[in-house]
Write a protein that holds these residues in place. Sequence first.
Motif, PDB file in Angstrom:
ATOM      1  N   THR A  60      21.278  43.178  19.861  1.00 10.88           N
ATOM      2  CA  THR A  60      22.679  43.164  20.287  1.00 10.88           C
ATOM      3  C   THR A  60      22.897  42.130  21.383  1.00 10.88           C
ATOM      4  OG1 THR A  60      22.976  45.504  19.740  1.00 10.88           O
ATOM      5  CG2 THR A  60      24.548  44.539  21.283  1.00 10.88           C
ATOM      6  N   CYS A  61      22.006  42.100  22.354  1.00  5.82           N
ATOM      7  CA  CYS A  61      22.129  41.140  23.452  1.00  5.82           C
ATOM      8  C   CYS A  61      22.051  39.704  22.929  1.00  5.82           C
ATOM      9  CB  CYS A  61      21.037  41.396  24.486  1.00  5.82           C
ATOM     10  SG  CYS A  61      21.184  40.407  25.988  1.00  5.82           S
ATOM     11  N   ASP A  62      21.097  39.443  22.042  1.00  4.19           N
ATOM     12  CA  ASP A  62      20.963  38.097  21.466  1.00  4.19           C
ATOM     13  C   ASP A  62      22.212  37.708  20.675  1.00  4.19           C
ATOM     14  OD1 ASP A  62      18.440  37.918  22.548  1.00  4.19           O
ATOM     15  OD2 ASP A  62      17.381  38.338  20.671  1.00  4.19           O
ATOM     16  N   THR A  63      22.740  38.665  19.909  1.00  6.33           N
ATOM     17  CA  THR A  63      23.922  38.389  19.091  1.00  6.33           C
ATOM     18  C   THR A  63      25.128  38.064  19.953  1.00  6.33           C
ATOM     19  OG1 THR A  63      23.119  39.859  17.330  1.00  6.33           O
ATOM     20  CG2 THR A  63      25.472  39.356  17.342  1.00  6.33           C
ATOM     21  N   LEU A  64      25.347  38.874  20.985  1.00  9.06           N
ATOM     22  CA  LEU A  64      26.480  38.629  21.880  1.00  9.06           C
ATOM     23  C   LEU A  64      26.352  37.285  22.578  1.00  9.06           C
ATOM     24  CD1 LEU A  64      27.021  42.119  23.591  1.00  9.06           C
ATOM     25  CD2 LEU A  64      28.068  41.219  21.515  1.00  9.06           C
ATOM     26  N   MET A  65      25.157  36.968  23.065  1.00  6.67           N
ATOM     27  CA  MET A  65      24.983  35.722  23.797  1.00  6.67           C
ATOM     28  C   MET A  65      25.176  34.514  22.879  1.00  6.67           C
ATOM     29  SD  MET A  65      21.934  34.475  26.359  1.00  6.67           S
ATOM     30  CE  MET A  65      20.731  34.109  25.082  1.00  6.67           C
ATOM     31  N   ASP A  66      24.643  34.588  21.650  1.00  4.75           N
ATOM     32  CA  ASP A  66      24.821  33.469  20.721  1.00  4.75           C
ATOM     33  C   ASP A  66      26.289  33.277  20.379  1.00  4.75           C
ATOM     34  OD1 ASP A  66      22.157  32.875  20.673  1.00  4.75           O
ATOM     35  OD2 ASP A  66      21.732  33.900  18.786  1.00  4.75           O
ATOM     36  N   LEU A  67      26.998  34.355  20.096  1.00  8.91           N
ATOM     37  CA  LEU A  67      28.415  34.227  19.776  1.00  8.91           C
ATOM     38  C   LEU A  67      29.204  33.696  20.970  1.00  8.91           C
ATOM     39  CD1 LEU A  67      29.025  37.497  17.723  1.00  8.91           C
ATOM     40  CD2 LEU A  67      29.179  35.149  16.867  1.00  8.91           C
ATOM     41  N   ALA A  68      28.901  34.201  22.170  1.00 13.46           N
ATOM     42  CA  ALA A  68      29.608  33.753  23.369  1.00 13.46           C
ATOM     43  C   ALA A  68      29.339  32.288  23.668  1.00 13.46           C
ATOM     44  CB  ALA A  68      29.221  34.623  24.560  1.00 13.46           C
ATOM     45  N   ASN A  69      28.153  31.808  23.300  1.00 14.57           N
ATOM     46  CA  ASN A  69      27.816  30.396  23.510  1.00 14.57           C
ATOM     47  C   ASN A  69      28.158  29.546  22.297  1.00 14.57           C
ATOM     48  OD1 ASN A  69      26.882  30.465  26.187  1.00 14.57           O
ATOM     49  ND2 ASN A  69      24.868  31.192  25.548  1.00 14.57           N
ATOM     50  N   CYS A  70      29.042  30.067  21.441  1.00 18.56           N
ATOM     51  CA  CYS A  70      29.600  29.329  20.296  1.00 18.56           C
ATOM     52  C   CYS A  70      28.552  28.937  19.254  1.00 18.56           C
ATOM     53  CB  CYS A  70      30.364  28.092  20.772  1.00 18.56           C
ATOM     54  SG  CYS A  70      31.772  28.468  21.838  1.00 18.56           S
ATOM     55  N   LYS A  71      27.541  29.767  19.076  1.00 22.07           N
ATOM     56  CA  LYS A  71      26.545  29.539  18.042  1.00 22.07           C
ATOM     57  C   LYS A  71      26.880  30.379  16.809  1.00 22.07           C
ATOM     58  CE  LYS A  71      22.767  28.526  21.282  1.00 22.07           C
ATOM     59  NZ  LYS A  71      21.409  28.933  21.728  1.00 22.07           N
ATOM     60  N   ALA A  72      26.372  29.963  15.643  1.00 21.89           N
ATOM     61  CA  ALA A  72      26.614  30.686  14.405  1.00 21.89           C
ATOM     62  C   ALA A  72      25.696  31.903  14.316  1.00 21.89           C
ATOM     63  CB  ALA A  72      26.387  29.769  13.208  1.00 21.89           C
ATOM     64  N   VAL A  73      26.247  33.027  13.881  1.00 21.38           N
ATOM     65  CA  VAL A  73      25.499  34.271  13.728  1.00 21.38           C
ATOM     66  C   VAL A  73      25.839  34.881  12.373  1.00 21.38           C
ATOM     67  CG1 VAL A  73      25.196  36.622  14.577  1.00 21.38           C
ATOM     68  CG2 VAL A  73      25.406  34.734  16.207  1.00 21.38           C
ATOM     69  N   GLU A  74      24.823  35.297  11.632  1.00 25.59           N
ATOM     70  CA  GLU A  74      25.054  35.977  10.360  1.00 25.59           C
ATOM     71  C   GLU A  74      25.105  37.486  10.589  1.00 25.59           C
ATOM     72  OE1 GLU A  74      23.338  36.334   5.772  1.00 25.59           O
ATOM     73  OE2 GLU A  74      22.235  35.170   7.282  1.00 25.59           O
ATOM     74  N   LEU A  75      26.172  38.101  10.098  1.00 21.62           N
ATOM     75  CA  LEU A  75      26.379  39.534  10.226  1.00 21.62           C
ATOM     76  C   LEU A  75      26.519  40.146   8.834  1.00 21.62           C
ATOM     77  CD1 LEU A  75      29.149  39.390  12.993  1.00 21.62           C
ATOM     78  CD2 LEU A  75      26.719  39.875  13.361  1.00 21.62           C
ATOM     79  N   THR A  76      26.045  41.373   8.679  1.00 19.43           N
ATOM     80  CA  THR A  76      26.252  42.112   7.438  1.00 19.43           C
ATOM     81  C   THR A  76      26.987  43.398   7.763  1.00 19.43           C
ATOM     82  OG1 THR A  76      24.087  43.201   7.633  1.00 19.43           O
ATOM     83  CG2 THR A  76      24.195  41.159   6.339  1.00 19.43           C
ATOM     84  N   ILE A  77      27.834  43.823   6.830  1.00 21.43           N
ATOM     85  CA  ILE A  77      28.671  44.998   7.046  1.00 21.43           C
ATOM     86  C   ILE A  77      28.301  46.050   6.008  1.00 21.43           C
ATOM     87  CG2 ILE A  77      31.037  45.855   7.067  1.00 21.43           C
ATOM     88  CD1 ILE A  77      31.868  42.999   7.931  1.00 21.43           C
TER      89      ILE A  77
END
Length: 495
Positions: free
Chosen positions: A190-207
């Motif tokens: 969760t921490c890695d995902t939030l930081m990557d998104l906040a720093n404008c990096k691409a993140v793959e998510l599944t729902i």
Amino acid sequence: MITAVSAGSDMVMETTSAAIDKIRCDACPVMCYIKPGAAGACDRYANHDGKLVRVDPHVILERTVSHGGKLVPFSRTEDWDGKIVHEPSTFVTAIGAGTTYPDYKPAPFIVSAEVDGIDMVTVVTEGIFSYCGIKVKIDTDRYLGPETATVRAQGEAVGHVTTSEYGSQMLSLGGVHHLTGGSKKEGRVTCDTLMDLANCKAVELTIDGGASVVVQAGQPPTVNGVREERMRVGCGSATIGMFAKQWHGKVDEVVVVDDHITGVLSEHQAGKLLDIADTGIKMKGRRSTPGRYFQVADPGTGWGGTNISDPLAILGPFDAKEAKPGLTMLMVSTTGEHASYYVLDEALKPVETEMPADLKFSVERIQENCEPALCTVLFMAGAGGSLRAGVTDNPVRLTRSVKDALTRVTSGGAPVYVWPGGGITYMVDVTQMPAGAFGYVPTPALVAPIEFTMKLSDYAALGGHMDYVRPLAEVQGGDDVRQLPWQNPIPGPRA
């Protein structure tokens, strides 16, 4: 411009018999022992020749001339470098400044400057936020998943799906529950995902029960491997209203397929006002007001965000009392991505036929009116009492000052929205912040910049740490200075 100045640290350093030659960092609750030449667990602080130093530079913003603009020199000197001489254009951010942990210390930088004849002060600190998250707006007509469905990164739960808005799907990611309330892996991911998104990096998510989506701030989403191009012009009903006059006289019936509200031209009020005749069309789904239908199909990634690939699947038999052979019908999605043209045969069954040029033009007009699909990422956090104690010895006064609009809150120099109600809960568009503005500590928590700007007299009145105020020139005069462009369109903390 952005001027980066190496930020020396006043952090506590402890040497113990168990950690000879190591220094102890107290910038966060982890309290790392750092050996010479190494960095702590967060990679933000390091041991440099026995001194605890901030690895990242401290960022100061300076307003520059707009692209293509010109400066008129204030004197005829040949060596004039174009710099303005007064200081309101300079703003000290909290990026690279350091924290107030263990919370009793004053903020790392409390900087005074004169702005338009008024003595101002900016208090900056990097907040350690366990209570933080990311709100994501994904412009897409495709079905991403049911509301409240779990959103995962690397297989770990990091958030959930919230409501669908007009042409967009919203996700809520992070929060203290995922950061600290689950397994260690869930918190780390969760921490890695939030930081990557906040720093404008691409993140793959599944729902769960839905799609896979690649999210990056300011970029189009990719849903199930397909890069989205446009968000819908409106729901099916709104599309009928917008384009009814352009279809009048060119086609007998139009159906705009939409997962939420499918529109039917002949039944819609827009069609009635244009005297469009009844066509005998029969729609599946639940009829709402005239010309508006709900639940014509299940959600999906097909036509108009439904699960259909054949639009005729949402139609029943035409009524022979009103329908006639040769009746024409356009079926189109809310983005114009899908469109087909039909003519009723002698049995009153729609037969797909080549679309006339004027109707092709109307489909292109729908596409033209669709805005580009983008992902919007907002960082959201609450500035707790410990962070506010770095500003004043009576933290509630800072909250009241913000609510009374005496103090302006920014994040990395970018404007924020402060929620009404108690506390200082704010949101900021991460694309308006300088690159690399966010960090982390392995508690786990995110580290984000926050600044409070106010009149110096107001700062004194709310019980500010006046003994730690220093002039802007002193902060600017550090070593290792480098200048980078200040990204637009940040309006600036004093705009």
